[in-house]
Design an enzyme around this catalytic site. Structure first.
Site, PDB file in Angstrom:
ATOM      1  N   ASP A  65       1.482   1.256  -3.337  1.00 32.64           N
ATOM      2  CA  ASP A  65       0.282   2.228  -2.950  1.00 32.64           C
ATOM      3  C   ASP A  65       0.474   2.957  -1.889  1.00 32.64           C
ATOM      4  OD1 ASP A  65      -2.600   2.855  -2.891  1.00 32.64           O
ATOM      5  OD2 ASP A  65      -2.568   1.411  -0.852  1.00 32.64           O
TER       6      ASP A  65
ATOM      7  N   ASP B 274      -1.801   5.253   0.906  1.00 34.05           N
ATOM      8  CA  ASP B 274      -2.816   5.214   1.902  1.00 34.05           C
ATOM      9  C   ASP B 274      -2.832   3.817   2.245  1.00 34.05           C
ATOM     10  OD1 ASP B 274      -3.384   8.233   2.235  1.00 34.05           O
ATOM     11  OD2 ASP B 274      -4.363   7.892   0.076  1.00 34.05           O
TER      12      ASP B 274
ATOM     13  N   LYS C 157      -4.541   0.101 -12.004  1.00 36.59           N
ATOM     14  CA  LYS C 157      -2.888  -0.023 -11.500  1.00 36.59           C
ATOM     15  C   LYS C 157      -2.083  -0.886 -12.495  1.00 36.59           C
ATOM     16  CE  LYS C 157      -3.719   2.016  -7.016  1.00 36.59           C
ATOM     17  NZ  LYS C 157      -3.384   1.768  -5.423  1.00 36.59           N
TER      18      LYS C 157
ATOM     19  N   ASP D   9      -3.262  -2.458  -0.197  1.00 37.96           N
ATOM     20  CA  ASP D   9      -4.189  -2.659   0.984  1.00 37.96           C
ATOM     21  C   ASP D   9      -5.695  -2.764   0.606  1.00 37.96           C
ATOM     22  OD1 ASP D   9      -4.303   0.041   0.694  1.00 37.96           O
ATOM     23  OD2 ASP D   9      -5.421   0.125   2.677  1.00 37.96           O
TER      24      ASP D   9
ATOM     25  N   ASN E 116      -8.700  -1.229  -4.998  1.00 35.82           N
ATOM     26  CA  ASN E 116      -8.080  -0.667  -6.231  1.00 35.82           C
ATOM     27  C   ASN E 116      -6.729  -1.026  -6.243  1.00 35.82           C
ATOM     28  OD1 ASN E 116      -7.064   0.725  -3.865  1.00 35.82           O
ATOM     29  ND2 ASN E 116      -7.177   2.577  -4.966  1.00 35.82           N
TER      30      ASN E 116
END
Length: 266
Positions: A8, A10, A192, A215, A218
């Site tokens: 991931d 951000d 994902k 984190d 999603n």
């Protein structure tokens, strides 16, 4: 044996300053490339924004963008989801009834938002969507293939809106949060983990040969999907429960530290 690494961006791969240690990662990536370990960027963000972080290698890595709605591997489009015209119309009409909700309509060619939205939110949107058209009004007459609606709601009302969206569009869309009041409305099943499955089929990679880092809300399906899953120390409670391991904080270059350990890079 590790054959695929998915990250991931951000709050995970990127620091709070929206960047990463490029020199340190270059050494890791060189080692991964020599071992034929695939590198996958798996994010809710737009493909055009994601590839800008990797100008030297964008054409040789893979992207699971828009939370899985768009999968591009080595510049080849592997998958592109599509919302029906009726569903797009329903979502637009519903969100317009709630002026506190900021909306970006995400399409294959570009993302779109209204000039009536607050200027500061449009500016923030541009940092995540390198292709963002500001139009007079959001309507389903815009010619594009739409696969996601990104929203921003008051932070303290995130849980309320998650439940609100999921109830209103049950079975048609799924609301997932990436933190800071950001909620994406995605096509059910196009998360994902689904994007990773498409890449697994391409390369013949098993889930127990994969490492993933995330984190937020999603990332849950992706973290549950792979054997070696890492939630960031700064991540949500839900991500830590879904993962099998905890990685150091994103501002401590936690992803790079774990990869160095796994690849035994000193």
């Amino acid at each position: 044996m590790i054959r695929l690494v998915a990250v991931d961006m951000d709050g995970t791969f990127l620091s709070s300053t929206k960047d990463y240690n490029r020199e340190r990662f270059a050494k890791i990536y060189k080692e991964m490339k020599e071992r034929d370990i695939k590198f996958v960027v798996a994010s809710g963000n737009q493909y055009y924004q994601l590839k800008s972080f990797f100008p030297e290698i964008a054409e040789e890595i893979s992207f699971v963008a828009e939370n899985g709605a768009l999968v591009i591997s080595e510049e080849e489009e592997m998958f592109c989801g599509r919302m029906s015209d009726d569903l797009v119309q329903d979502v637009i009409a519903f969100i317009k009834e709630h002026p506190e909700v900021f909306m970006i309509l995400c399409g294959r060619k570009s993302a779109y938002t209204s000039e009536k939205e607050p200027e500061e939110l449009i500016a923030l949107g541009r940092s995540y969507y390198h292709r963002l058209e500001v139009v007079e009004e959001i309507t389903n007459s815009i010619e594009d293939v739409f696969f996601k609606v990104a929203t921003n709601v008051p932070v303290d009302e995130t849980t309320h809106f998650l439940e609100f969206f999921n109830e209103r569009f049950s079975g048609r869309l799924e609301a997932v949060s990436s933190g800071h009041g950001d909620i994406d409305l995605i096509i059910p099943g196009l998360h994902k983990a689904n994007g990773l499955r498409i890449l697994q089929e391409k390369w013949g990679v098993r889930s127990d040969e994969m490492v993933a880092f995330g984190d937020g809300g999603n990332d849950l399906e992706m973290l549950r999907h792979v054997k070696y899953s890492y939630a960031m120390e700064n991540g949500s409670k839900e991500s830590k429960e879904a993962a099998s391991h905890i990685a150091p904080n994103n501002d401590e270059e936690g992803v790079l530290e774990i990869l160095e350990q796994l690849l035994e890079i000193k």
